[in-house]
Design an enzyme around this catalytic site. Structure first.
Site, PDB file in Angstrom:
ATOM      1  N   ASP A 174       0.806  -1.220   0.000  1.00 16.26           N
ATOM      2  CA  ASP A 174       0.000   0.000   0.000  1.00 16.26           C
ATOM      3  C   ASP A 174       0.839   1.270   0.000  1.00 16.26           C
ATOM      4  OD1 ASP A 174      -2.581  -1.254   0.109  1.00 16.26           O
ATOM      5  OD2 ASP A 174      -2.135  -1.812   2.172  1.00 16.26           O
ATOM      6  N   GLY A 175       2.105   1.175   0.393  1.00 19.30           N
ATOM      7  CA  GLY A 175       2.925   2.373   0.574  1.00 19.30           C
ATOM      8  C   GLY A 175       3.100   3.207  -0.674  1.00 19.30           C
TER       9      GLY A 175
END
Length: 489
Positions: A179-180
Site C-alpha cells: 500500500d505504501g
C-alpha cells in the site's frame, strides 16, 4: 443489424473458419461473440473476457481470460486463465470488418490504453519485479496496453515522480507494490498545483507487498481472491469507482491518507514488530501476543463528528471551534512543513459548526479505517465503503487480556467489531489528542498512518528518528470521492 436466434441484435454475423470447421460466428450488439464448436454453443463476453486481439495472416487471434474450463456462459467455474481463440474470416474484406467491429466495441468500453506502472522491488518479500514479469506484463501485452515502467529506488520516490509526471500521456497509474507506493502517489498528486485534475487520474493497486489492504478491499468487494492476476485484470477492464481521501492536519503540515490511522495497540504491533522482520509475516502474530500479555493503555481524548445514526456515541463537546484555528508546530523540524503553494489543503468544511462529541481515555486502541481490509488477513472495518464520506472508527478502551486475544483472532473475518469491548461507528471528522502511557507518564506512543509512522512520542521505538508530525493533537477530515481507483466488475 441482423438479429441472432436468441433475439439479440447482431453487429456482425458471418461464416468463419474455427479450428478447421466453417461455422456461423456472431458479434452481438451487447458485445458477445457466439459460435458453435463440436456441437456446443460457445461464447465470449468482450467486456468481461476479451483482453485484445491481433491478426496473423488471414486469422484473428482473440486473447481472452476465461474461468477454468468455462468458454460459454453456463458451465463450470474456476480460477481465471489466459486463452487464445483463433478465427479465420473467409476474405480479406471480412477480416478487416471483423477487426474494426471488435476494436470499436473494445474502444467503447473506456479501457486504459496507456499506463504508468510503479514497481517496488524492495517491498514485502521483494517479489514485485517477478509479479510484474509473470502476471502484469503478459496481461498488459495481451490487452495491447502500452506502459511506462518505473522501479522505485527509495522511499518517497513514487511521490517525487508523480509530482512532475506529464499525466496527459497516461490513462492511469498502477502500483505493483504494497500500500505504501499507492499512498505516495496520492500525496504526490495532491501536492501538485494542478491537483484538482491530477487526482482524477485512475489509480490501480496490484498486491505485491506486505499489507495489500487496498487491493484486497477492491477485489474482495466482488468476491475475487486477492491475486496480482485478478488485480491487473480489473485495471485492464477499466471500471472505476470514487475513493474517499482523509486529510490529516497539524498546523500547516498535511498528510493524505486512503487507508488507515492507528494509535495504541495496532500501531505498536505494526511498527514495533519491524525489529522481528526476519520472521516474515509471522512477526505480527508473534509481537501481537507480546503486546497483549504486556498490555499498554494510553491517556488521551478523541473528538469526532458522528455520521447519521451514530449521534449517541460519546458525549457532547463544545471546545472544537477553539482548536480549528490553531497552528501546532512540529518540534521535529525547525518550523512547520508547509504544503506547497497552490496544492490541495483538505476539504472545505465549517468544522466548528458541526455536532462534535468526545470520548476520554485511557485507550487500548484507536483505529480509523477508510476501506474494509487493513491487510490481506485483517478485515478491520467490515462496514467501510470506498466513497461514503466517512471513516470507520474501531475503538477499544478497556478489555481483559484473554478477551482481547479472542477479539484479535476474529480480525480475519471482521467479527471483532461485534465484541462488547469494541465501539464501532462512522465519523465525518476526527481529532486525536494522544497522551502518555498510563503506567509511565514519561513514555508515549506511536501514530501509524497507512503503514508508516506519522508521529513518534517520547521513549518509543526509534524515537530518535524524525517523523512528519509531532506526537500532539491532530485533525482528520474526509473529502468524499476525491480520488478514483480501478475496480473489478
Amino acid at each position: 443489424m441482423d438479429q441472432t436466434g436468441g433475439g439479440e441484435l447482431a453487429l456482425l454475423s458471418d461464416r468463419v473458419l474455427v479450428n478447421g470447421t466453417v461455422t456461423d460466428v456472431t458479434l452481438t450488439g451487447d458485445g458477445v461473440v457466439r459460435w458453435t464448436e463440436g456441437g456446443s454453443q460457445r461464447c465470449l463476453e468482450v467486456d468481461k473476457e476479451v483482453l485484445g486481439f491481433s491478426t496473423e495472416g488471414p486469422r484473428i487471434k482473440i486473447r481472452a481470460v476465461v474461468e477454468g474450463a468455462k468458454i460459454c456462459c453456463p458451465g463450470s467455474r474456476g480460477a481465471p486463465m489466459r486463452k487464445t481463440f483463433v478465427f479465420e474470416p473467409q476474405s480479406e474484406d471480412l477480416l478487416r470488418v471483423w477487426c474494426q467491429k471488435l476494436q470499436d466495441f473494445i474502444d467503447s468500453l473506456g479501457r486504459p490504453k496507456r499506463l504508468f506502472v510503479f514497481v517496488n522491488p524492495f517491498g514485502g518479500k521483494k517479489s514485485a519485479s517477478k509479479i510484474f514479469l509473470d502476471d502484469v506484463k503478459p496481461l498488459l501485452e495481451d490487452a495491447n496496453v502500452e506502459f511506462t515502467l518505473q522501479e522505485t529506488k527509495h522511499q518517497l520516490h513514487a511521490k517525487e515522480v508523480v509530482q512532475t509526471l506529464d499525466l496527459s500521456k497516461y490513462d492511469g497509474i498502477v502500483c505493483v507494490s504494497g500500500d505504501g507506493v499507492l499512498v505516495e502517489v496520492v500525496n504526490g498528486l495532491l501536492e501538485r498545483e494542478d491537483w484538482n485534475t491530477a487526482i482524477k487520474i485512475p489509480l490501480g493497486a496490484v498486491p505485491a507487498g506486505t499489507g495489500n489492504g487496498m487491493a484486497k478491499s477492491l477485489l474482495d468487494s466482488v468476491g475475487h481472491p486477492c491475486t496480482a492476476f485478478n488485480a491487473i485484470l480489473a485495471i485492464i477492464r477499466g471500471k472505476r469507482c470514487s475513493l474517499d481521501v482523509a486529510t490529516i492536519s497539524q498546523g500547516e503540515t498535511r498528510f493524505f491518507s486512503v487507508l488507515t490511522l492507528a494509535w495504541g495497540l495496532v500501531a505498536d504491533i505494526d511498527i514495533e514488530s519491524e525489529k522481528y522482520r526476519w520472521m516474515g509475516s509471522a512477526r505480527l502474530d508473534f509481537y501481537a501476543l507480546q503486546r497483549i500479555f504486556h498490555l499498554r493503555k494510553y491517556n488521551g481524548r478523541i473528538s469526532f463528528v458522528p455520521a447519521p445514526g451514530f449521534e449517541d456515541y460519546g458525549e457532547p463537546s463544545s471546545h472544537m471551534g477553539e482548536f480549528m484555528g490553531q497552528e501546532i508546530c512540529n518540534p521535529s523540524h525547525d518550523e512547520p512543513m508547509k504544503v506547497q503553494q497552490g496544492s490541495y489543503r483538505g476539504p472545505t468544511v465549517a468544522l466548528e459548526s458541526l455536532n462534535w462529541r468526545k470520548i476520554d481515555g485511557p485507550f487500548v486502541s484507536v483505529w480509523l479505517h477508510n476501506v474494509t481490509w487493513g491487510g490481506e488477513n485483517t478485515k478491520a472495518a467490515p462496514d467501510a465503503k470506498f466513497s461514503d464520506g466517512y471513516l470507520d472508527l474501531i475503538l477499544v478502551r478497556n478489555c481483559p487480556r484473554l478477551a482481547l486475544l479472542a477479539l484479535m483472532t476474529e480480525l480475519n473475518n471482521g467479527n471483532h467489531v461485534k465484541s462488547p469491548h469494541v465501539l464501532y461507528f462512522k465519523v465525518k471528522a476526527f481529532v486525536l489528542e494522544p497522551g502518555p502511557r498510563t503506567d509511565d507518564a514519561t513514555k508515549e506512543g506511536i501514530i501509524d498512518v497507512d503503514g508508516e509512522v506519522l508521529a513518534r512520542g517520547k521513549a518509543t521505538y526509534k524515537s530518535d528518528q524524525k517523523a512528519l508530525m509531532a506526537y500532539d493533537k491532530l485533525q482528520i477530515t474526509v473529502d468524499q470521492g476525491l480520488a478514483t481507483v480501478f475496480t473489478p466488475l
